[in-house]
Design an enzyme around this catalytic site. Structure first.
Site, PDB file in Angstrom:
ATOM      1  N   ASN A  23       0.808  -1.223   0.000  1.00 29.58           N
ATOM      2  CA  ASN A  23       0.000   0.000   0.000  1.00 29.58           C
ATOM      3  C   ASN A  23       0.842   1.274   0.000  1.00 29.58           C
ATOM      4  OD1 ASN A  23      -2.211  -1.606  -0.055  1.00 29.58           O
ATOM      5  ND2 ASN A  23      -2.899  -1.169   2.042  1.00 29.58           N
ATOM      6  N   CYS A 115     -16.158  -3.444  -5.750  1.00 30.66           N
ATOM      7  CA  CYS A 115     -15.086  -4.386  -5.480  1.00 30.66           C
ATOM      8  C   CYS A 115     -15.512  -5.331  -4.387  1.00 30.66           C
ATOM      9  CB  CYS A 115     -13.809  -3.659  -5.099  1.00 30.66           C
ATOM     10  SG  CYS A 115     -13.596  -3.414  -3.364  1.00 30.66           S
ATOM     11  N   ARG A 120     -16.977   0.731  -2.702  1.00 34.68           N
ATOM     12  CA  ARG A 120     -15.735   1.508  -2.818  1.00 34.68           C
ATOM     13  C   ARG A 120     -15.856   2.710  -3.757  1.00 34.68           C
ATOM     14  NH1 ARG A 120     -10.449  -2.281  -2.139  1.00 34.68           N
ATOM     15  NH2 ARG A 120      -9.134  -0.788  -1.125  1.00 34.68           N
ATOM     16  N   ASP A 305      -7.268  -4.038   7.528  1.00 35.44           N
ATOM     17  CA  ASP A 305      -6.575  -5.101   6.789  1.00 35.44           C
ATOM     18  C   ASP A 305      -6.060  -6.201   7.715  1.00 35.44           C
ATOM     19  OD1 ASP A 305      -6.510  -4.131   3.955  1.00 35.44           O
ATOM     20  OD2 ASP A 305      -5.586  -2.429   4.921  1.00 35.44           O
ATOM     21  N   ARG A 397      -1.754 -10.863  -4.919  1.00 35.58           N
ATOM     22  CA  ARG A 397      -1.832  -9.397  -5.065  1.00 35.58           C
ATOM     23  C   ARG A 397      -1.059  -8.693  -3.956  1.00 35.58           C
ATOM     24  NH1 ARG A 397      -7.148  -7.443  -4.134  1.00 35.58           N
ATOM     25  NH2 ARG A 397      -5.912  -5.562  -4.096  1.00 35.58           N
TER      26      ARG A 397
HETATM   27  C1  UD1 Z   1      -6.654   1.777   1.337  1.00 41.63           C
HETATM   28  C2  UD1 Z   1      -5.841   0.508   1.308  1.00 41.63           C
HETATM   29  C3  UD1 Z   1      -6.650  -0.646   1.898  1.00 41.63           C
HETATM   30  C4  UD1 Z   1      -7.112  -0.272   3.304  1.00 41.63           C
HETATM   31  C5  UD1 Z   1      -7.868   1.055   3.287  1.00 41.63           C
HETATM   32  C6  UD1 Z   1      -8.250   1.550   4.673  1.00 41.63           C
HETATM   33  C7  UD1 Z   1      -4.391   0.776  -0.581  1.00 41.63           C
HETATM   34  C8  UD1 Z   1      -3.998   0.346  -1.955  1.00 41.63           C
HETATM   35  N1  UD1 Z   1      -5.469   0.226  -0.058  1.00 41.63           N
HETATM   36  O1  UD1 Z   1      -7.789   1.575   0.511  1.00 41.63           O
HETATM   37  O2  UD1 Z   1      -5.806  -1.800   1.959  1.00 41.63           O
HETATM   38  O3  UD1 Z   1      -7.943  -1.287   3.788  1.00 41.63           O
HETATM   39  O4  UD1 Z   1      -7.044   2.075   2.684  1.00 41.63           O
HETATM   40  O5  UD1 Z   1      -7.134   1.650   5.485  1.00 41.63           O
HETATM   41  O6  UD1 Z   1      -3.705   1.572   0.034  1.00 41.63           O
HETATM   42  N2  UD1 Z   1     -14.742   5.995   0.531  1.00 41.63           N
HETATM   43  C9  UD1 Z   1     -15.816   6.703   0.022  1.00 41.63           C
HETATM   44  N3  UD1 Z   1     -15.568   7.623  -0.944  1.00 41.63           N
HETATM   45  C10 UD1 Z   1     -14.315   7.870  -1.419  1.00 41.63           C
HETATM   46  C11 UD1 Z   1     -13.234   7.140  -0.885  1.00 41.63           C
HETATM   47  C12 UD1 Z   1     -13.477   6.213   0.099  1.00 41.63           C
HETATM   48  O7  UD1 Z   1     -16.959   6.516   0.437  1.00 41.63           O
HETATM   49  O8  UD1 Z   1     -14.150   8.724  -2.308  1.00 41.63           O
HETATM   50  C13 UD1 Z   1     -14.998   4.987   1.597  1.00 41.63           C
HETATM   51  C14 UD1 Z   1     -14.629   3.581   1.134  1.00 41.63           C
HETATM   52  O9  UD1 Z   1     -15.695   2.974   0.420  1.00 41.63           O
HETATM   53  C15 UD1 Z   1     -14.354   2.892   2.433  1.00 41.63           C
HETATM   54  C16 UD1 Z   1     -13.723   3.990   3.281  1.00 41.63           C
HETATM   55  O10 UD1 Z   1     -14.123   5.225   2.676  1.00 41.63           O
HETATM   56  O11 UD1 Z   1     -15.549   2.467   3.026  1.00 41.63           O
HETATM   57  C17 UD1 Z   1     -12.221   3.919   3.360  1.00 41.63           C
HETATM   58  O12 UD1 Z   1     -11.670   3.979   2.078  1.00 41.63           O
HETATM   59  P1  UD1 Z   1     -10.175   4.467   1.782  1.00 41.63           P
HETATM   60  O13 UD1 Z   1      -9.518   4.934   3.032  1.00 41.63           O
HETATM   61  O14 UD1 Z   1     -10.250   5.403   0.646  1.00 41.63           O
HETATM   62  O15 UD1 Z   1      -9.483   3.108   1.340  1.00 41.63           O
HETATM   63  P2  UD1 Z   1      -8.677   2.808   0.040  1.00 41.63           P
HETATM   64  O16 UD1 Z   1      -7.755   3.948  -0.291  1.00 41.63           O
HETATM   65  O17 UD1 Z   1      -9.585   2.310  -1.020  1.00 41.63           O
END
Ligand code: UD1
Length: 416
Positions: A23, A115, A120, A305, A397
């Site tokens: 990550n 996903c 997401r 995670d 992955r």
């Molecule tokens: C990243 C990590 C993932 C980890 C997560 C939370 C990477 C590649 N992946 O995922 O392993 O589990 O952080 O620590 O680094 N959300 C929205 N709108 C948005 C963006 C996010 O509603 O525009 C929601 C998502 O659906 C989720 C939550 O916010 O429920 C957290 O998402 P986010 O922190 O963005 O996780 P990722 O960056 O996808």
């Protein structure tokens, strides 16, 4: 299709070096698009990293990967449009959006679909990029981004400290005109690592005492050499495998500070931990105690995670453990498979109540997602008899040499 055959019941023992963080590596690879030549050490050999390199090739970079070091050089002649097949090859490809806009002033990418962890959405990414001067047209599942007046700094407050949205803002803002203040930003160690990489390449990113991130745009980024931080999630997975099998292991090349919310849960379960500057030793009891109540939170809280593999520990612990998942909607997808092994787990919405059983039986199972797949492997390592684990591409992955690393610790796991 390859599968893992796992014969359970051997306590894991020995020493293991943990690879670099997926990550952190992925957004750093995206950031390399903005630079000249970047040399990225401790980059894990994962299918997601291969997918990120493919995207970079398309965007005008050449890359090489040798023994944990990925070199990226922007050579030009690339496209600002990422084809759908490349976007789909990696769930987190959306982190390229900010970098492509920073490099080309425009971008065209397909909307990431739903996903395995829930819908997401990327609404926070898009709202933040709009504040930086990006015009976004969403139609037909494609995002067309332009910057008619160039990228400019802005004051942005995220409604939730999204990791991906924070990274996209950092990537787009570091070459924008003026200063950006990002409030309620994510604080994960991978965010700090991305900032360290960008700053080494000439960016001006600072962390304010209130947790916001201040990004002063610079003219250009040069190249740099950077070492990716250790993978805290892989570390917690191997610790879970040792804990659930009653083993004793030492992990090296780790950062115990990054696991400060996770390690106490191992202690709660009755494990003895000894941490050095970059090592963690774990000695597990014959049978684990309940893990109590585990609530996932943004960093520095308990990582979502790490939740999946620790739920496998709870499945075999003495007593009841309760998990509350506050980050992702569908993070218990592997539970059905655990129940087929004999686990007693009830899921209601974001809560999982785990009544520990004294034994799990090996079974034929399919990985449902990356961490869920690792969680099934962890359970199988402790189960009676043999398990067959399918759909293991999910595990590749995020874990380098997953089977070979577990074999090093004495596990009976083979890839067939
Ligand atoms: C990243 C990590 C993932 C980890 C997560 C939370 C990477 C590649 N992946 O995922 O392993 O589990 O952080 O620590 O680094 N959300 C929205 N709108 C948005 C963006 C996010 O509603 O525009 C929601 C998502 O659906 C989720 C939550 O916010 O429920 C957290 O998402 P986010 O922190 O963005 O996780 P990722 O960056 O996808």
């Amino acid at each position: 299709m390859p599968e893992y055959l796992i014969k359970g019941g051997t306590p894991l023992c020995g020493q293991l070096a943990v690879h670099g963080a997926k990550n952190a590596a992925l957004p750093i690879l995206a950031a390399a698009l903005l630079c000249g030549r970047s040399v990225i050490h401790n980059c894990p050999d994962l299918t997601d990293v291969a997918a990120a390199r493919n995207i970079l090739h398309y965007l005008g970079c050449s890359t090489t990967q040798r023994q944990g070091t990925v070199t990226v050089e922007f050579t030009g002649g690339g496209d600002y449009r990422i084809p759908d097949r490349l976007m789909r090859a990696m769930r987190s490809s959306i982190v390229f959006l900010g970098a492509v806009i920073g490099r080309y002033g425009m971008a065209e990418v397909s909307m990431p679909g739903g996903c395995e962890l829930g819908p997401r959405p990327i609404d926070m990414h898009l709202a933040a990029l709009r504040k930086l001067g990006v015009q976004i047209d969403e139609s037909g599942g494609v995002l067309r981004c332009t910057t008619p007046k160039g990228l400019h700094g802005a004051s942005i407050t995220l409604p939730f400290p999204s990791v991906g949205a924070t990274e996209n803002v950092m990537l787009a803002a570091c070459l924008a005109r003026g200063e950006t203040r990002l409030s309620n930003a994510a604080r994960e160690p991978e965010i700090t690592d991305l900032a360290d990489f960008l700053n080494a390449a000439g960016a001006d990113i600072r962390f304010a005492s209130d947790g916001s991130i201040l990004i002063t745009g610079v003219q250009a980024l040069t190249g740099c050499e950077h070492r990716v931080i250790p993978d805290r999630i892989a570390a917690s997975t191997y610790l879970s495998a040792a804990a659930v099998t009653g083993g004793e292991i030492i992990l090296t090349h780790v950062c115990p500070d990054h696991l400060s919310a996770v390690l106490p849960v191992f202690e709660e379960a009755g494990c003895t931990l000894v941490c050095g500057a970059d090592t963690i030793g774990l000695q597990a009891p014959q049978r684990l105690n309940s893990l109590g109540t585990v609530r996932t939170m943004p960093y520095p809280g308990f990582s979502t995670d790490a939740q999946s593999t620790m739920l496998s520990m709870a499945a075999l612990a003495r007593g009841t453990s309760v998990f509350i998942e506050t980050i992702f909607e569908s993070r218990y997808k592997q539970v059905g498979e655990l129940v087929r092994m004999g686990a007693n787990i009830r899921v209601e919405g974001r809560v999982a109540v785990v009544e520990g059983v004294s034994q799990l039986q090996g079974a034929v199972m399919s990985c449902t997602d990356l961490r869920g797949g690792a969680a099934l492997a962890v359970a199988a390592l402790a189960a009676k008899g043999e398990s067959r684990l399918r759909q293991i591409h999910h595990i590749a992955r995020g874990y380098e040499n997953f089977d070979l690393n577990l074999q090093k610790l004495g596990a009976q796991i083979t890839r067939v």
